[in-house]
Design an enzyme around this catalytic site. Sequence first.
Site, PDB file in Angstrom:
ATOM      1  N   GLY A 105       0.846  -1.300  -0.177  1.00 11.03           N
ATOM      2  CA  GLY A 105      -0.042  -0.104   0.073  1.00 11.03           C
ATOM      3  C   GLY A 105       0.647   1.165   0.602  1.00 11.03           C
ATOM      4  O   GLY A 105       0.723   2.216   0.294  1.00 11.03           O
ATOM      5  N   GLY A 106       1.853   0.985  -0.003  1.00 14.39           N
ATOM      6  CA  GLY A 106       3.588   2.209  -0.202  1.00 14.39           C
ATOM      7  C   GLY A 106       3.041   3.736   1.137  1.00 14.39           C
ATOM      8  O   GLY A 106       3.685   4.310   1.337  1.00 14.39           O
ATOM      9  N   HIS A 107       2.722   2.638   2.808  1.00 12.36           N
ATOM     10  CA  HIS A 107       2.850   3.644   3.841  1.00 12.36           C
ATOM     11  C   HIS A 107       3.424   3.698   4.692  1.00 12.36           C
ATOM     12  O   HIS A 107       3.695   4.259   5.695  1.00 12.36           O
ATOM     13  CB  HIS A 107       1.125   2.970   4.070  1.00 12.36           C
ATOM     14  CG  HIS A 107       0.151   3.619   3.469  1.00 12.36           C
ATOM     15  ND1 HIS A 107      -0.178   2.978   2.878  1.00 12.36           N
ATOM     16  CD2 HIS A 107      -0.983   4.633   4.001  1.00 12.36           C
ATOM     17  CE1 HIS A 107      -1.687   3.760   2.481  1.00 12.36           C
ATOM     18  NE2 HIS A 107      -2.181   4.630   3.055  1.00 12.36           N
ATOM     19  N   GLY A 176       1.874  -4.559   4.228  1.00 12.65           N
ATOM     20  CA  GLY A 176       3.158  -3.715   5.669  1.00 12.65           C
ATOM     21  C   GLY A 176       1.896  -4.303   6.739  1.00 12.65           C
ATOM     22  O   GLY A 176       3.079  -4.484   7.927  1.00 12.65           O
ATOM     23  N   TYR A 183      -3.043  -2.603  14.485  1.00 10.61           N
ATOM     24  CA  TYR A 183      -4.071  -3.065  14.973  1.00 10.61           C
ATOM     25  C   TYR A 183      -5.179  -1.801  14.794  1.00 10.61           C
ATOM     26  O   TYR A 183      -4.768  -0.956  13.934  1.00 10.61           O
ATOM     27  CB  TYR A 183      -4.048  -2.201  17.026  1.00 10.61           C
ATOM     28  CG  TYR A 183      -3.131  -0.543  16.051  1.00 10.61           C
ATOM     29  CD1 TYR A 183      -1.815  -0.313  15.965  1.00 10.61           C
ATOM     30  CD2 TYR A 183      -4.353  -0.080  16.827  1.00 10.61           C
ATOM     31  CE1 TYR A 183      -1.377   1.089  15.799  1.00 10.61           C
ATOM     32  CE2 TYR A 183      -4.001   1.478  16.509  1.00 10.61           C
ATOM     33  CZ  TYR A 183      -2.609   1.584  15.776  1.00 10.61           C
ATOM     34  OH  TYR A 183      -2.389   3.730  15.935  1.00 10.61           O
ATOM     35  N   ILE A 234       5.625 -11.708  -0.059  1.00 12.18           N
ATOM     36  CA  ILE A 234       4.141 -12.221   0.270  1.00 12.18           C
ATOM     37  C   ILE A 234       3.561 -12.283  -0.955  1.00 12.18           C
ATOM     38  O   ILE A 234       3.491 -11.272  -1.747  1.00 12.18           O
ATOM     39  CB  ILE A 234       3.835 -11.696   1.287  1.00 12.18           C
ATOM     40  CG1 ILE A 234       4.099 -11.001   2.498  1.00 12.18           C
ATOM     41  CG2 ILE A 234       2.045 -12.234   1.645  1.00 12.18           C
ATOM     42  CD1 ILE A 234       4.709 -12.594   3.251  1.00 12.18           C
ATOM     43  N   TYR A 483       5.021   1.896  12.975  1.00 14.38           N
ATOM     44  CA  TYR A 483       6.081   2.653  12.824  1.00 14.38           C
ATOM     45  C   TYR A 483       7.374   2.808  12.877  1.00 14.38           C
ATOM     46  O   TYR A 483       8.035   3.823  13.605  1.00 14.38           O
ATOM     47  CB  TYR A 483       5.049   3.463  13.164  1.00 14.38           C
ATOM     48  CG  TYR A 483       3.019   3.480  14.103  1.00 14.38           C
ATOM     49  CD1 TYR A 483       2.982   3.923  12.624  1.00 14.38           C
ATOM     50  CD2 TYR A 483       3.064   3.923  15.246  1.00 14.38           C
ATOM     51  CE1 TYR A 483       1.666   4.134  13.304  1.00 14.38           C
ATOM     52  CE2 TYR A 483       1.368   3.240  15.275  1.00 14.38           C
ATOM     53  CZ  TYR A 483       0.824   4.664  14.451  1.00 14.38           C
ATOM     54  OH  TYR A 483      -0.423   3.856  14.277  1.00 14.38           O
TER      55      TYR A 483
HETATM   56  C1  LIG Z   1      -2.389   7.080   6.495  1.00 16.14           C
HETATM   57  C2  LIG Z   1      -1.311   5.852   7.953  1.00 16.14           C
HETATM   58  C3  LIG Z   1      -2.632   5.115   9.015  1.00 16.14           C
HETATM   59  C4  LIG Z   1      -2.078   4.146   9.423  1.00 16.14           C
HETATM   60  N1  LIG Z   1      -2.820   3.401  10.120  1.00 16.14           N
HETATM   61  C5  LIG Z   1      -2.479   2.327  10.475  1.00 16.14           C
HETATM   62  C6  LIG Z   1      -3.200   1.708  11.617  1.00 16.14           C
HETATM   63  O1  LIG Z   1      -4.689   2.557  12.026  1.00 16.14           O
HETATM   64  N2  LIG Z   1      -2.992   0.533  12.735  1.00 16.14           N
HETATM   65  C7  LIG Z   1      -1.496   0.212  12.088  1.00 16.14           C
HETATM   66  O2  LIG Z   1      -1.365  -0.482  12.765  1.00 16.14           O
HETATM   67  N3  LIG Z   1      -0.884   1.154  11.722  1.00 16.14           N
HETATM   68  C8  LIG Z   1      -0.957   1.833  10.885  1.00 16.14           C
HETATM   69  N4  LIG Z   1       0.065   2.858   9.563  1.00 16.14           N
HETATM   70  C9  LIG Z   1       0.922   2.039   9.925  1.00 16.14           C
HETATM   71  C10 LIG Z   1       0.676   0.847   8.874  1.00 16.14           C
HETATM   72  O3  LIG Z   1       0.722  -0.112   8.831  1.00 16.14           O
HETATM   73  C11 LIG Z   1       2.651   0.988   8.195  1.00 16.14           C
HETATM   74  O4  LIG Z   1       2.761   1.706   7.587  1.00 16.14           O
HETATM   75  C12 LIG Z   1       2.203  -0.470   7.146  1.00 16.14           C
HETATM   76  O5  LIG Z   1       3.602  -1.270   6.830  1.00 16.14           O
HETATM   77  C13 LIG Z   1       2.177  -0.186   5.890  1.00 16.14           C
HETATM   78  O6  LIG Z   1       1.788  -0.904   4.633  1.00 16.14           O
HETATM   79  P1  LIG Z   1       1.550  -1.181   2.841  1.00 16.14           P
HETATM   80  O7  LIG Z   1       1.815  -1.474   2.737  1.00 16.14           O
HETATM   81  O8  LIG Z   1       0.240  -0.005   3.326  1.00 16.14           O
HETATM   82  O9  LIG Z   1       3.438   0.218   3.081  1.00 16.14           O
HETATM   83  P2  LIG Z   1       4.643  -0.508   1.752  1.00 16.14           P
HETATM   84  O10 LIG Z   1       4.878   0.854   2.259  1.00 16.14           O
HETATM   85  O11 LIG Z   1       3.967  -0.514   0.598  1.00 16.14           O
HETATM   86  O12 LIG Z   1       5.145  -2.094   3.128  1.00 16.14           O
HETATM   87  C14 LIG Z   1       6.243  -1.327   4.480  1.00 16.14           C
HETATM   88  C15 LIG Z   1       6.540  -2.466   4.274  1.00 16.14           C
HETATM   89  O13 LIG Z   1       6.078  -3.670   3.869  1.00 16.14           O
HETATM   90  C16 LIG Z   1       6.708  -4.463   2.947  1.00 16.14           C
HETATM   91  N5  LIG Z   1       5.665  -5.276   1.902  1.00 16.14           N
HETATM   92  C17 LIG Z   1       4.740  -4.583   1.427  1.00 16.14           C
HETATM   93  N6  LIG Z   1       4.215  -5.681   0.682  1.00 16.14           N
HETATM   94  C18 LIG Z   1       4.707  -6.665   0.553  1.00 16.14           C
HETATM   95  C19 LIG Z   1       4.750  -7.940   0.091  1.00 16.14           C
HETATM   96  N7  LIG Z   1       4.092  -8.242  -1.231  1.00 16.14           N
HETATM   97  N8  LIG Z   1       6.150  -8.933   0.613  1.00 16.14           N
HETATM   98  C20 LIG Z   1       7.042  -8.708   0.942  1.00 16.14           C
HETATM   99  N9  LIG Z   1       6.761  -7.384   2.087  1.00 16.14           N
HETATM  100  C21 LIG Z   1       6.408  -6.330   1.595  1.00 16.14           C
HETATM  101  C22 LIG Z   1       7.650  -3.478   2.052  1.00 16.14           C
HETATM  102  O14 LIG Z   1       8.531  -3.638   1.507  1.00 16.14           O
HETATM  103  C23 LIG Z   1       7.755  -2.490   3.724  1.00 16.14           C
HETATM  104  O15 LIG Z   1       9.080  -3.053   4.472  1.00 16.14           O
HETATM  105  C24 LIG Z   1      -0.694   3.528   8.840  1.00 16.14           C
HETATM  106  C25 LIG Z   1       0.471   4.455   8.707  1.00 16.14           C
HETATM  107  C26 LIG Z   1      -0.527   5.760   7.499  1.00 16.14           C
HETATM  108  C27 LIG Z   1       0.436   6.032   6.952  1.00 16.14           C
END
Ligand SMILES: Cc1cc2nc3c(=O)[nH]c(=O)nc-3n(C[C@H](O)[C@H](O)[C@H](O)COP(=O)(O)OP(=O)(O)OC[C@H]3O[C@@H](n4cnc5c(N)ncnc54)[C@H](O)[C@@H]3O)c2cc1C
Length: 540
Positions: A105-107, A176, A183, A234, A483
């Site tokens: 999701g790029g977060h 992620g 949570y 994954i 975080y």
């Molecule tokens: C606006 C916002 C709201 C949030 N709210 C919450 C919340 O309510 N609860 C909570 O617990 N957290 C929350 N977070 C934190 C969030 O859980 C983390 O930022 C999480 O890592 C985001 O996952 P992503 O896939 O969007 O991010 P990404 O940047 O895509 O990935 C995060 C990490 O996971 C890895 N990854 C992604 N996809 C794969 C894959 N297919 N295989 C292996 N590794 C992979 C990436 O390489 C990176 O290390 C929030 C963050 C933001 C910015």
Amino acid sequence: MKISLAKIFVFCSFWVILSSASSHEDFVQCLTRFSPNTNSITKQIYTPQNSSYTSVLESSINNLRFAGSSTPKPLVIVTPTEDSQVQAVIYCAKKHHIQMRIRGGGHDYEGLSYVSKAPFVVLDMVRYNKIDVDHEAATAWVQSGATLGELYYSIAQKSSTLGFPGGFWYTVGVTGLIGGGGYGNLRRKYGLAADNVIDARIVDVKGRILDRNSMGEDLFWAIRGGGASSFGVILSWKLKLVSVPEIVTAIQLDRTIEQNGTEILHKWQSVAPNLPKDVEIRVIAATIWKNRPNPVARTVLTDDSIARNRAEKTILLRFSGYFLGGQEKLVSMMNKEFSELGLTKEDCTELSYIQSAQRFSLLSTSESPEVLLNRTSFRIPFKAKSSYAERPISRKGLEGIWTRLLEYDPGTTNFVFTSYGGRMNEIAESAIPFPHRAGTLFMIYMRVQTDGDAEKRIEWIRELYEYLTPYVTKNPRTSYVNYNDLDLGVNNEEGPTSYKRASVWGKKYFKNNFDRLVRVKSSVDPGNFFRHEQSIPPFS
Ligand SMILES: Cc1cc2nc3c(=O)[nH]c(=O)nc-3n(C[C@H](O)[C@H](O)[C@H](O)COP(=O)(O)OP(=O)(O)OC[C@H]3O[C@@H](n4cnc5c(N)ncnc54)[C@H](O)[C@@H]3O)c2cc1C
Ligand SMILES: *[C@@H]1O[C@H](CO)[C@@H](O)[C@H](O)[C@H]1NC(C)=O
Ligand SMILES: *[C@@H]1O[C@H](CO)[C@@H](O)[C@H](O)[C@H]1NC(C)=O
Ligand SMILES: *[C@@H]1O[C@H](CO)[C@@H](O)[C@H](O)[C@H]1NC(C)=O
């Protein structure tokens, strides 16, 4: 004969440019050669020559601190649609010594899923977002690039009484989130997202596709909270869905510090973690203008120009909560368990589960749930930190936080107290890598928007973090890995990272589970192919 250092430097950088240019061409050639279906992979490869390269790259950069032109960009982005394409990317990146970053999701808070200092490829799972809900079995297979919004929407299409204990924010990626625990407002009833994963499919460094059975319990343990990107790619998760009532209640109650807010929060610290599991309350502290209608925009603050003018501002504490049931029952329960809060029906809104997902994503509840499918939400540049408290913070301690928010609020800040307890307490610290369980009262989250005077603002949040030292966990001072915060320490860029160096940040996120993570890493990826600034290192 002397060769000047400058010449060596010029020569070296020239060589780097040449070698990365050719290695990227070789890499792309390798992909097309190695993929069973050349035609289909070609459509998923973006180099800077493709006109949509930039829009694909920016599509899920959620922290705009990493969107500028000074941020390193990938040589290639691949958006796979088939398992064999993921295998090809791993094989070719290894072969051509190109680093790989994996994006869901790029977060990522430090941009680690799409930024690297070394020449790199982004494996962007954005097109891997199919979701298959089996409502009779109460399970779902979810591809790794899906967002929480897509998941909640898909569940609601099949059932109004099933949910998943994921996060609050709809554009966050499931992978992620699960990779670091994850949570949301069901945590006190059902635990974390990662606590509710029952199977997974992963591609390992050798290109093998493994499920729970073939990967073994050690690796299956590690990917649920230990940072999936240290171990492989994954492909999908099998989730256990949980039951939710037809009607849930959202709580929103605002108190300024003039309205006894500090006292109520002081009490909240010991009461909220011990409330029945069906209710959760977080507290969002924000600086607001005293004499303006609607002084808070979302939970985010606006305008910093007169922030130093303490006379015009105060602290608003927003008690934001969730109850698995109707408001009548909630109000009578709260008046028994936490009368100081003074909760009334006016502070409550009854919603369906899917409407509540919209509400906690700050989307309108009157719109149809399709809004949850939008993968783009509003974005800011930011820096954030987290801490855990095992004891209530004194009134004086809380007032020191308010002073910092009021006197030097450098702009948009977000300071949140999230209660734990309930189911979180019942799960063993070693059950998955996420270790913040029994004994944890609440988590503290602090974030600052970093546009404008970024350096000063980052310095401000570092000072706030230091200020909290006496009030939070120590030895180690713990933080939430989702975080992620590079101030806590980073791996060695040039060579192998020692266990000792990595444990500086590793123990903060994982406590003693860090040791098991290093053991799993050493056995599944001893060459450390899957790496970034805070990936789990193998024993060197
Ligand atoms: C606006 C916002 C709201 C949030 N709210 C919450 C919340 O309510 N609860 C909570 O617990 N957290 C929350 N977070 C934190 C969030 O859980 C983390 O930022 C999480 O890592 C985001 O996952 P992503 O896939 O969007 O991010 P990404 O940047 O895509 O990935 C995060 C990490 O996971 C890895 N990854 C992604 N996809 C794969 C894959 N297919 N295989 C292996 N590794 C992979 C990436 O390489 C990176 O290390 C929030 C963050 C933001 C910015
Ligand atoms: C990017 O450009 C190359 C070369 O022109 C082309 O083969 C490829 O299909 C393009 N990628 C996409 C996603 O269109
Ligand atoms: C403020 O809160 C405290 C502790 O909950 C309580 O004892 C006190 O009566 C409250 N004061 C007001 C004015 O509400
Ligand atoms: C998705 O959300 C963004 C940000 O709120 C908005 O600008 C955009 O129009 C939305 N897209 C759709 C298709 O609704």
